[in-house]
Write a protein that holds these residues in place. Structure first.
Motif, PDB file in Angstrom:
ATOM      1  N   ARG A   1      -2.029 -11.632  -6.552  1.00 34.14           N
ATOM      2  CA  ARG A   1      -1.578 -10.773  -7.652  1.00 34.14           C
ATOM      3  C   ARG A   1      -1.386  -9.353  -7.122  1.00 34.14           C
ATOM      4  O   ARG A   1      -0.709  -8.561  -7.730  1.00 34.14           O
ATOM      5  CB  ARG A   1      -2.601 -10.818  -8.794  1.00 34.14           C
ATOM      6  N   THR A   2      -1.940  -9.054  -6.015  1.00 30.95           N
ATOM      7  CA  THR A   2      -1.859  -7.784  -5.277  1.00 30.95           C
ATOM      8  C   THR A   2      -2.909  -6.781  -5.692  1.00 30.95           C
ATOM      9  O   THR A   2      -3.346  -6.748  -6.830  1.00 30.95           O
ATOM     10  CB  THR A   2      -0.488  -7.078  -5.364  1.00 30.95           C
ATOM     11  N   GLY A   3      -3.290  -5.960  -4.728  1.00 29.06           N
ATOM     12  CA  GLY A   3      -4.257  -4.903  -4.956  1.00 29.06           C
ATOM     13  C   GLY A   3      -3.640  -3.699  -5.643  1.00 29.06           C
ATOM     14  O   GLY A   3      -4.218  -3.128  -6.555  1.00 29.06           O
ATOM     15  N   PHE A   4      -2.441  -3.304  -5.226  1.00 30.99           N
ATOM     16  CA  PHE A   4      -1.792  -2.117  -5.778  1.00 30.99           C
ATOM     17  C   PHE A   4      -0.313  -2.375  -6.010  1.00 30.99           C
ATOM     18  O   PHE A   4       0.335  -3.102  -5.251  1.00 30.99           O
ATOM     19  CB  PHE A   4      -1.917  -0.921  -4.814  1.00 30.99           C
ATOM     20  N   ASP A   5       0.193  -1.759  -7.064  1.00 30.49           N
ATOM     21  CA  ASP A   5       1.631  -1.708  -7.305  1.00 30.49           C
ATOM     22  C   ASP A   5       2.084  -0.278  -7.066  1.00 30.49           C
ATOM     23  O   ASP A   5       1.366   0.670  -7.393  1.00 30.49           O
ATOM     24  CB  ASP A   5       1.976  -2.062  -8.750  1.00 30.49           C
ATOM     25  N   VAL A   6       3.272  -0.142  -6.507  1.00 30.00           N
ATOM     26  CA  VAL A   6       3.902   1.159  -6.340  1.00 30.00           C
ATOM     27  C   VAL A   6       5.254   1.075  -7.048  1.00 30.00           C
ATOM     28  O   VAL A   6       6.076   0.223  -6.716  1.00 30.00           O
ATOM     29  CB  VAL A   6       4.108   1.510  -4.845  1.00 30.00           C
TER      30      VAL A   6
ATOM     31  N   LEU B   1       4.664   6.050  -8.755  1.00 27.86           N
ATOM     32  CA  LEU B   1       3.395   5.771  -9.414  1.00 27.86           C
ATOM     33  C   LEU B   1       2.686   4.719  -8.586  1.00 27.86           C
ATOM     34  O   LEU B   1       3.252   3.671  -8.288  1.00 27.86           O
ATOM     35  CB  LEU B   1       3.636   5.251 -10.833  1.00 27.86           C
ATOM     36  N   ILE B   2       1.440   5.002  -8.214  1.00 28.09           N
ATOM     37  CA  ILE B   2       0.617   4.053  -7.463  1.00 28.09           C
ATOM     38  C   ILE B   2      -0.547   3.685  -8.363  1.00 28.09           C
ATOM     39  O   ILE B   2      -1.259   4.564  -8.845  1.00 28.09           O
ATOM     40  CB  ILE B   2       0.078   4.696  -6.169  1.00 28.09           C
ATOM     41  N   HIS B   3      -0.717   2.388  -8.622  1.00 31.36           N
ATOM     42  CA  HIS B   3      -1.843   1.997  -9.471  1.00 31.36           C
ATOM     43  C   HIS B   3      -2.467   0.705  -8.964  1.00 31.36           C
ATOM     44  O   HIS B   3      -1.782  -0.159  -8.418  1.00 31.36           O
ATOM     45  CB  HIS B   3      -1.431   1.873 -10.944  1.00 31.36           C
ATOM     46  N   PRO B   4      -3.788   0.578  -9.151  1.00 28.57           N
ATOM     47  CA  PRO B   4      -4.460  -0.661  -8.761  1.00 28.57           C
ATOM     48  C   PRO B   4      -4.172  -1.751  -9.776  1.00 28.57           C
ATOM     49  O   PRO B   4      -3.700  -1.484 -10.889  1.00 28.57           O
ATOM     50  CB  PRO B   4      -5.940  -0.276  -8.785  1.00 28.57           C
TER      51      PRO B   4
END
Length: 182
Positions: A57-62, A136-139
């Motif tokens: 699902r991934t650790g972070f989305d950018v 935008l960088i979010h966990p």
């Protein structure tokens, strides 16, 4: 929705209680402090800290934003998207959206980061190469609203997200679950 009083925060020293005080000795530069050596490297070098996901699902989305009405930004965003696909093929890179989608108020594309190593390589690269675009960088945890607000980090000019999107999505999910139970 990013008001800090809505959330609880464990002590940053959790797990480090009762240790001897740190020295006040200055390092060679005369400004920073000398730190005692650790027994081992932090686990954060190998895996994202809980509750950040460490799965597919991934650790972070950018999310990399651009103004869809600005020809130069559109061109730059498409070129950046291509460069990221070529230089970081191990990351998941989604299509370029030429309009707002979900909570995102302007056009954008998304990049997913799976490991601390990838984060450490990609984010500094993006700082230098994002040009005029905002990011935008979010966990990714189990709290999308908090991830996109209180836990979010911005590069460049922040855009106001449509955070009600998450409230509506949560209400819809709860309604579907309720139907399944009956």
């Amino acid at each position: 929705m990013s008001e800090p009083w809505l959330y609880t925060y464990p002590s940053p020293l959790e797990g480090y209680e009762g240790l001897e005080p740190l020295p006040n000795e200055k390092a060679e530069d005369g400004k920073s402090f000398v730190n005692p050596p650790a027994d081992k490297k932090s686990e954060a070098y190998n895996a994202f800290p809980s509750p950040i996901r460490n799965d597919r699902r991934t650790g972070f989305d950018v999310h990399i934003y651009f103004l869809q009405g600005d020809e130069a930004e559109v061109k730059f965003a498409n070129e950046l998207w291509e460069r990221i696909r070529r230089e970081f093929p191990e990351l998941r890179i989604y299509r370029v959206w030429d309009r707002p989608i979900g909570p995102h108020p302007v056009a954008m594309f998304e990049v997913n980061i799976y490991t601390p190593e990838q984060f450490g390589a990609f984010i500094p690269w993006l700082v230098i190469n994002r040009g005029p675009l905002s990011a935008l960088i979010h966990p990714n945890t189990d709290d999308e609203l908090r991830d996109h607000s209180q836990r979010a980090t911005w590069m460049g000019q922040p855009f106001p997200l449509q955070l009600k999107f998450f409230q509506k999505a949560k209400a819809l999910t709860e309604a579907v679950e309720k139907i399944k139970l009956t």
